[in-house]
Write a protein that holds these residues in place. Structure first.
Motif, PDB file in Angstrom:
ATOM      1  N   ILE A  26      41.870  56.072  51.304  1.00  0.00           N
ATOM      2  CA  ILE A  26      42.587  55.437  50.193  1.00  0.00           C
ATOM      3  C   ILE A  26      42.434  56.250  48.908  1.00  0.00           C
ATOM      4  O   ILE A  26      43.386  56.431  48.152  1.00  0.00           O
ATOM      5  N   SER A  27      41.227  56.798  48.692  1.00  0.00           N
ATOM      6  CA  SER A  27      40.986  57.511  47.442  1.00  0.00           C
ATOM      7  C   SER A  27      41.797  58.811  47.360  1.00  0.00           C
ATOM      8  O   SER A  27      41.996  59.346  46.281  1.00  0.00           O
ATOM      9  N   TYR A  28      42.266  59.310  48.505  1.00  0.00           N
ATOM     10  CA  TYR A  28      43.063  60.540  48.482  1.00  0.00           C
ATOM     11  C   TYR A  28      44.553  60.269  48.373  1.00  0.00           C
ATOM     12  O   TYR A  28      45.348  61.183  48.171  1.00  0.00           O
ATOM     13  N   ILE A  29      44.948  58.991  48.591  1.00  0.00           N
ATOM     14  CA  ILE A  29      46.382  58.680  48.550  1.00  0.00           C
ATOM     15  C   ILE A  29      46.854  58.573  47.099  1.00  0.00           C
ATOM     16  O   ILE A  29      46.208  57.911  46.300  1.00  0.00           O
ATOM     17  N   VAL A  33      37.972  54.459  55.632  1.00  0.00           N
ATOM     18  CA  VAL A  33      39.206  53.926  55.037  1.00  0.00           C
ATOM     19  C   VAL A  33      39.154  54.066  53.513  1.00  0.00           C
ATOM     20  O   VAL A  33      40.130  54.483  52.882  1.00  0.00           O
ATOM     21  N   ALA A  34      37.995  53.753  52.916  1.00  0.00           N
ATOM     22  CA  ALA A  34      37.865  53.894  51.472  1.00  0.00           C
ATOM     23  C   ALA A  34      38.104  55.342  51.039  1.00  0.00           C
ATOM     24  O   ALA A  34      38.742  55.614  50.021  1.00  0.00           O
ATOM     25  N   LEU A  35      37.599  56.277  51.835  1.00  0.00           N
ATOM     26  CA  LEU A  35      37.773  57.698  51.515  1.00  0.00           C
ATOM     27  C   LEU A  35      39.253  58.083  51.583  1.00  0.00           C
ATOM     28  O   LEU A  35      39.775  58.764  50.697  1.00  0.00           O
ATOM     29  N   ILE A  56      40.166  44.797  44.148  1.00  0.00           N
ATOM     30  CA  ILE A  56      41.078  44.477  45.253  1.00  0.00           C
ATOM     31  C   ILE A  56      40.726  45.275  46.514  1.00  0.00           C
ATOM     32  O   ILE A  56      40.731  44.762  47.627  1.00  0.00           O
ATOM     33  N   GLU A  57      40.392  46.554  46.298  1.00  0.00           N
ATOM     34  CA  GLU A  57      40.109  47.427  47.432  1.00  0.00           C
ATOM     35  C   GLU A  57      38.931  46.895  48.251  1.00  0.00           C
ATOM     36  O   GLU A  57      38.998  46.800  49.476  1.00  0.00           O
ATOM     37  N   SER A  58      37.852  46.523  47.562  1.00  0.00           N
ATOM     38  CA  SER A  58      36.687  45.963  48.253  1.00  0.00           C
ATOM     39  C   SER A  58      37.076  44.710  49.018  1.00  0.00           C
ATOM     40  O   SER A  58      36.675  44.507  50.156  1.00  0.00           O
ATOM     41  N   ILE A  88      32.648  56.859  50.273  1.00  0.00           N
ATOM     42  CA  ILE A  88      32.335  56.343  51.606  1.00  0.00           C
ATOM     43  C   ILE A  88      31.310  55.208  51.504  1.00  0.00           C
ATOM     44  O   ILE A  88      31.463  54.150  52.124  1.00  0.00           O
ATOM     45  N   LEU A  89      30.283  55.413  50.680  1.00  0.00           N
ATOM     46  CA  LEU A  89      29.245  54.387  50.535  1.00  0.00           C
ATOM     47  C   LEU A  89      29.821  53.110  49.924  1.00  0.00           C
ATOM     48  O   LEU A  89      29.459  52.004  50.321  1.00  0.00           O
TER      49      LEU A  89
END
Lengths: 184, 186
Positions: A181-184, A177-179, A147-149, B115-116
């Motif tokens: 999201i990974s911390y939330i 943004v991906a980074l 979903i994230e992708s 990040i990648l």
């Protein structure tokens, strides 16, 4: 001596890897692992992984990696030079030919047929990249969709189309943004 | 061709920054070049860009390097292509040289991986954007044969995994035949 060997090996890689990208892999592997034993199969796997994570064509990445490992910075320079040289000569000739003759009727006709092909081939590579991105673990199904992708992709696409944002900015924003999201 | 140092520097700077962001290799350079050289600098037009990709694709070596050789040649002759190849090769050269020294650390850091991972989605969107533009252009010319040719090439590549050189040659020959036929009927 080792520098000459590197040069000669990577000249072959540069000359034989037609089609770019992964077409170059078996040729590099043949030269570097099988013929010259500069890398083990495992190390070769590592360089493929690194190439996926770093900018630049895989042939250049492999040449730099192998060159550095075998003969330091001079090795890296010689190997990279070897990889680029065949393209340089051949493409320069084709560029000259293209700009000299592209107004000819028959060349124009051929080029007109090539444009749909180029669009189709880019679309085809886009499809395989999207599959790798939406289904990172391989199995393609609706339940398995990442979903994230998908959300990142959709957001990026809208920003590109609606706001005409620069592609590099969009790519960096997606990474950040991906980074977050990974911390939330 | 008269050398213009300002243009040469611009050429170096743009190929360097484009190359630094071609993650995932291959065609990713196309949308980036299109944006920079066609839309921003207007050094070449969009049809030239497609021809350039076709040449880059069917020659030996990496697409990014081949495309930058042609752009460089177009803008500043042979010296221009030397400069743009140098600009294209330098980022991966520097990055890999550094990573070779600290590979074990690099591959472990989770933030880099995340990040990648996110950038990959961005890359896909960039590719879709350029495909949309290119396809729209071909469709809007309203010539059914070329629209069909495009669809056929796409399916041959995706579904049947036909080698891209074969597709390129077949499409070039088709273009030649279509245009010749049209010339005769007129």
């Amino acid at each position: 001596m080792i520098l000459l060997q590197l040069l000669f090996s990577f000249l072959q890689v540069g000359l034989l890897s037609i089609g770019g990208g992964y077409a170059a892999l078996p040729i590099i592997q043949n030269q570097v692992v099988d013929l010259n034993h500069w890398l083990t199969a495992r190390e070769f796997g590592d360089i493929v992984t690194i190439s996926q994570m770093t900018p630049g064509p895989i042939a250049i990445n492999a040449a730099t990696f192998v060159g550095t490992k075998i003969a330091g910075v001079p090795g890296a320079i010689v190997s990279t030079l070897g990889t680029v040289l065949p393209s340089f000569v051949i493409v320069l000739f084709l560029a000259w030919f293209y700009y000299k003759y592209r107004q000819l009727k028959s060349i124009k006709a051929v080029l007109k047929g090539l444009r749909p092909a180029v669009t189709a081939l880019i679309a085809a590579s886009g499809v395989s990249m999207i599959i790798a991105c939406f289904w990172p673990d391989g199995a393609v199904s609706l339940n398995n969709l990442n979903i994230e992708s998908f959300i990142l992709f959709a957001g990026a696409f809208i920003v590109l189309r609606k706001f005409k944002a620069g592609p590099i900015k969009v790519m960096i924003a997606c990474g950040l943004v991906a980074l977050i999201i990974s911390y939330i | 061709m008269k050398l213009n140092h300002k243009v040469l520097f611009q050429l170096f700077r743009s190929t360097f920054s484009l190359s630094a962001f071609t993650f995932g290799g291959g065609y990713v350079i196309v949308p980036l070049m299109q944006k920079k050289f066609v839309e921003e600098y207007q050094w070449i037009d969009k049809y030239e860009m497609m021809d350039l990709v076709a040449i880059a694709q069917s020659s030996p070596g990496a697409i990014a390097i081949n495309a930058s050789i042609i752009i460089g040649y177009r803008i500043q002759g042979v010296i221009g292509s030397v400069v743009s190849v140098f600009g294209t090769v330098l980022p991966p050269f520097l990055v890999i040289s550094i990573i070779t020294l600290c590979y074990d650390w690099f591959i472990q850091v989770e933030a880099i991986q995340t990040i990648l991972f996110g950038m990959q989605a961005g890359v896909c969107a960039v590719i879709c954007d350029v495909v949309y533009k290119m396809a729209k252009d071909i469709v809007s010319q309203g010539e059914a044969v070329y629209i069909l040719l495009m669809l056929a090439a796409f399916f041959l590549s995706v579904v049947f995994d036909v080698h891209l050189l074969l597709i390129i040659v077949a499409c070039g020959v088709s273009g030649y035949i279509f245009e010749k036929k049209r010339g005769e009927t007129k």
